[in-house]
Design an enzyme around this catalytic site. Structure first.
Site, short mmCIF file in Angstrom:
data_model
loop_
_atom_site.label_atom_id
_atom_site.label_comp_id
_atom_site.label_asym_id
_atom_site.label_seq_id
_atom_site.Cartn_x
_atom_site.Cartn_y
_atom_site.Cartn_z
N HIS A 1 0.85 -1.19 0.00
CA HIS A 1 0.00 0.00 0.00
C HIS A 1 0.88 1.24 0.00
CE1 HIS A 1 -3.23 2.74 1.08
NE2 HIS A 1 -2.58 3.12 2.16
N PHE A 2 0.41 2.29 -0.65
CA PHE A 2 1.05 3.60 -0.57
C PHE A 2 0.05 4.59 0.02
CE2 PHE A 2 4.02 2.33 -4.10
CZ PHE A 2 5.18 2.54 -3.39
N SER A 3 0.53 5.44 0.89
CA SER A 3 -0.22 6.62 1.31
C SER A 3 0.72 7.80 1.18
CB SER A 3 -0.72 6.49 2.75
OG SER A 3 0.35 6.70 3.67
N ASN A 4 0.20 8.98 1.41
CA ASN A 4 1.05 10.16 1.33
C ASN A 4 2.11 10.18 2.42
OD1 ASN A 4 1.85 12.64 0.19
ND2 ASN A 4 0.64 13.77 1.69
N GLY B 1 3.92 7.51 3.21
CA GLY B 1 4.97 6.55 2.88
C GLY B 1 4.38 5.25 2.40
N GLY B 2 5.26 4.26 2.21
CA GLY B 2 4.82 2.98 1.69
C GLY B 2 4.74 1.91 2.76
N LYS C 1 7.26 -0.51 7.29
CA LYS C 1 6.46 0.71 7.24
C LYS C 1 7.41 1.88 7.03
CE LYS C 1 2.82 1.41 9.63
NZ LYS C 1 1.80 1.62 10.68
N ASP D 1 -7.43 3.15 17.02
CA ASP D 1 -7.67 2.96 15.59
C ASP D 1 -8.18 1.55 15.31
OD1 ASP D 1 -7.78 3.85 12.99
OD2 ASP D 1 -5.68 3.41 12.53
#
Length: 868
Positions: free
Chosen positions: A234-237, A239-240, A256, A363
């Site tokens: 997965h990528f998010s803003n 990081g990967g 992470k 979370d």
């Protein structure tokens, strides 16, 4: 969950909205508003940006631009330095208007290709580019900001460069979408790529002064790591997330990655801050069962990494989809119930142990619970975990499990545990933030379909709704405490969707729709999906804008406010540059609706403007391409008798046929890197157009082409274990109207009325099985239960359609004394045709055996009014 939607929840608690909208701009603006403007300069607000330029200045249409990044705490200082440099030199620039825009642009789920861009500077030529980059880098030396992934970094500071468009020009992408454009070496407009990686167009030469910076960028290599990355998860803003192997021990791990100053949460904390917090918390909780374990921590290339022991298993949401009895008719509901309650027990025990260590998880949701083949659970992702003593609220959260503002500390996790218990049986808890009392209704549905103890459900609802005023008795804020009072329940009329009560149901839906109208805004009239904010025309069209809502009101006999019609007319009289032309996503659909609303002159004027555009370059999809345009032109040719409309419709049909290809020319997967299947974006839309033409002018070749288009879509369908046929997207299958199999089935049924075929009939029957499920995740017309209702109504199965329509009550919510429905992702209400309340109204109206409402242009020929 589509992460894009979260950023559109920050403005309004009930509707998706943009920070650049009229309702959002009253707050959060602050950068440069008090700074005196040079006498020969002008300012212009455009979306999130404030543009500064010399009066009468000119720029090339495209070229090298300079981006400057900044953090929340140094943004004003950075902007002042850029302005002090650019204004005396007459160099145009723009910047984000305020801190909220900057935070959202750099948030964890922001678009990675645009993240980090705070100021954009527009040099007029290469000489000015080199000097400006050099001098700004010197001025801003020591300032920090997130790395701009789409650009080439200049040195070690916050200055970046990219070649792209200056002027607002647009073209069609290979997928047929209107996108920003630049001209290639031949002058042809091509997409201006804004990927999260530096890209130099192949006809552009890199300036010599940038060569060392490109070499520095290319020097970093992950081969220096003691880990071998095997898969991107997965990528998010921020990081990967990667599957990897420790090359020193051959241990399988998950890496992470955290990018500094990027991936901000609501408090402004970046990904690095959260990664360090996660490592600390997990080490504190090392003795707690059911938790992921730390393997290693390290830094590389300016980014920080946390290596976690690999957890065998799958996320709980995937396991629920595979096992969920309400979409698998043969599943054993009692067996599922035992499994679900055992999963919840394990999670609750882990959370209780976390609390015993003085930590709040913060979370808890289905994506953060891994389930092994043996049924054991493991909790992952502790980046928002914090000491309970802080009594704080998590700054990142999944909204389907996120506690309301009155819950802090351990109560945040207790709320999430209650939502989890409910969601395991009915995964609709994203709606509870809109109406907490809906929990009691969802619990009733669970009790009707699963053998869950009613007392347990009532206790769960009590936690979600919240404790009653303090009485000095037992604390009701835990999932196992007895409810202190009967749970608040929604108004029965709100959640009752009964097609037999047509006038009353219609009036409740119309009441909500009309109460939501915002005629004072320029960007939208009725709140809907986030696609309203893509481009400059999203609030106008049939699918997501005013045209679709006004069509539904007119078609169902509800009153249409003349000021709302005037709002639409005013905004398409001079369409903005880059406006889409399609039927469901653009101006053709608006023209269609204006004509129905008595605005024939305005409709024809708009239609003629569409014909003056390069419409023949559009794609083969119904939503925005040639099939929808051909259907609309045919409609207007019938109404007006105008030969030019008929000629253009024939031209569109011919173009679609020429591009069609054979059955094997399409992949077996829909979407992603491949063309889509389905009614709105696939072959079924082309087949609909061809069938419509055949019904006007019988020609066996048209049926041949329609069959090819339908078989292309059927090639991209897969048969599920239960025997039903759904569109295959590779990672999931879809039954829905717009991009799923029932949309294909709707057109296939129409084809079979003209040309019987036993093999195709069998596939149509397999698609029909998709319309019998008790559960659909969303209520909308394009991707939810309302589309199933419309499909069944199109087959004349009105009794079954009414049964599915009644189940729409599972999603029904109160608004303004009426009944409304949530849009895609269920996080906010929507009034639009594709995703919201208007679409539900249209579907129920279609299911009436007498005088059913036909969806726009989907009816067989013969329904159009002839020319006067």
């Amino acid at each position: 969950m589509d992460d894009r939607y979260d950023s559109y929840c920050a403005v309004d608690p009930l509707f998706y909205d943009s920070l650049s909208s009229a309702s959002a701009t009253a707050t959060g603006i602050g950068y440069a508003t008090d700074r005196p403007q040079p006498a020969d300069w002008e300012r212009e607000v455009k979306d999130d940006w404030l543009i500064h330029a010399p009066v009468g200045g000119t720029l090339p249409a495209q070229g090298w631009k300079i981006h400057v990044s900044a953090r929340l705490d140094n943004a004003e200082r950075v902007l002042a330095q850029v302005m002090d440099y650019c204004e005396p030199r007459g160099i145009p620039f723009k910047h984000l208007r305020g801190p909220r825009m900057l935070l959202m642009r750099n948030s964890k789920y922001a678009r990675r290709g645009g993240s980090g861009k705070f100021v954009t500077v527009y040099p007029r030529d290469d000489a000015e580019l080199e000097l400006t980059a050099k001098e700004l880098a010197a001025l801003l030396d020591g300032e920090q900001g997130p790395y701009i992934l789409s650009d080439l970094r200049y040195g070690d500071g916050p200055v970046y460069l990219r070649y792209g468009g200056f002027a607002a020009r647009f073209c069609l992408s290979p997928e047929g979408q209107v996108v920003p454009a630049i001209a290639d070496a031949t002058g042809t407009l091509v997409p201006d790529r804004r990927d999260p990686v530096f890209h130099l167009p192949d006809w552009v030469t890199l300036p010599d002064f940038l060569a060392p910076h490109l070499a520095a960028r290319n020097a970093a290599s992950t081969t220096e790591l003691p880990y071998r990355i095997e898969k991107v998860i997965h990528f998010s803003n921020g990081g990967g997330l990667y599957e990897a192997r420790d090359t020193r021990t051959d241990t399988r791990v998950v890496l992470k990655e955290a990018r500094p100053y990027a991936g901000l949460d609501a408090t402004g904390a970046d990904a690095v801050t959260r990664l360090r917090r996660e490592a600390t918390v997990l080490r504190q909780l090392a003795d707690v069962p059911h938790l992921v374990r730390v393997h290693d921590e390290f830094s590389f290339g300016g980014h920080e990494f946390l290596a976690l022991e690999f957890v065998e298993g799958r996320p709980l949401n995937q396991v629920v989809v595979q096992r969920y009895p309400l979409v698998h008719p043969d599943a054993d509901r009692a067996d599922y119930t035992r499994w679900a309650l055992d999963v919840h027990r394990q999670v609750a025990e882990a959370v209780e142990a976390i609390h015993a260590h003085g930590i709040v998880y913060g979370d808890l949701h289905m994506f953060n619970i891994m389930v092994g083949d043996d049924g054991a659970v493991t909790l992952i992702d502790f980046e928002v975990a914090a000491p309970a003593a802080e009594a704080s609220r998590p700054a990142l959260r999944n909204q389907a499990f996120a506690a309301p503002r009155d819950r802090v500390g351990p109560d945040v996790d207790r709320y999430a545990l209650a939502c989890l218990r409910l969601a395991l049986f009915l995964p609709l808890t994203a709606m509870l933030r809109l109406a907490p009392e809906k929990a009691a209704h969802l619990a009733d549905v669970v009790a009707e379909h699963f053998p869950v103890d009613r007392t347990v459900l009532d206790e769960t609802v009590a936690v979600i709704v919240g404790p009653p005023p303090a009485t000095g008795t037992a604390d009701p804020a835990t999932p196992t405490a007895p409810a202190a009072a009967a749970p608040t329940r929604p108004d029965p009329d709100v959640v009752r969707v009964d097609p037999d009560d047509w006038p009353g149901l219609r009036d409740r839906l119309v009441r909500a729709i009309t109460a939501s109208a915002t005629p004072h805004r320029d960007d939208r009239l009725f709140p809907g999906d986030i696609r309203q904010f893509s481009g400059n025309d999203g609030g106008l069209n049939l699918a997501h804008g005013a045209a679709g809502v006004l069509w539904v009101l007119h078609a169902t006999g509800a009153p249409v406010d003349p000021t709302h019609v005037r709002w639409l007319v005013d905004r398409v009289r001079e369409p903005a540059s880059g406006s889409r032309l399609g039927f469901f996503d653009g101006l053709h659909g608006v023209a269609y609706v204006l004509d129905l609303l008595g605005q024939r002159d305005e409709a024809r004027r708009l239609l003629d403007r569409c014909l003056d555009e390069p419409w023949t370059e559009l794609g083969n999809d119904l939503v925005g391409g040639l099939p929808g345009i051909a259907l609309n032109l045919t409609h207007f040719a019938t109404l007006t008798g105008e030969d030019r409309y008929e000629a253009a419709a024939r031209r569109a049909v011919d173009l679609v046929v020429d591009r069609l290809g054979d059955v094997d020319s399409v992949a077996e997967v829909s979407g992603g890197r491949h063309p889509y299947a389905g009614l709105m974006r696939g072959g079924a839309g082309a087949a609909l157009m061809l069938l419509h033409r055949y019904e006007r002018e019988p020609d066996a070749r048209l049926l041949d082409h329609a069959e090819t288009a339908l078989r292309q879509d059927l090639r991209r369908c897969v048969r599920r274990d239960d025997g039903h046929l759904e569109v295959n997207e590779g990672w999931r299958t879809m039954p829905y109207l717009a991009e799923g199999s029932v949309g294909v089935g709707l057109v296939l049924d129409r084809y079979l009325r003209h040309r019987p075929d036993e093999a195709l009939r069998e596939q149509a029957d397999a698609i029909r099985r998709c319309a019998d499920f008790p559960f659909y995740a969303q209520s909308g017309l394009f991707a939810g239960r309302a589309g199933i209702v419309a499909y069944l109504a199109g087959r004349g199965e009105y009794d079954v359609a009414h049964h599915q329509a009644r189940l729409l009550g599972w999603h029904a919510l109160p608004y303004a004394g009426g009944t409304a429905f949530p849009g895609d992702q269920l996080l906010r209400l929507s009034m639009d045709l594709a995703t919201g309340t208007a679409g539900v109204l249209a579907a129920v109206a279609a299911s009436r055996p007498t005088d059913p409402v036909r969806l726009p242009l989907l009816a067989p020929t013969g329904d159009a009014t002839p020319a006067d």
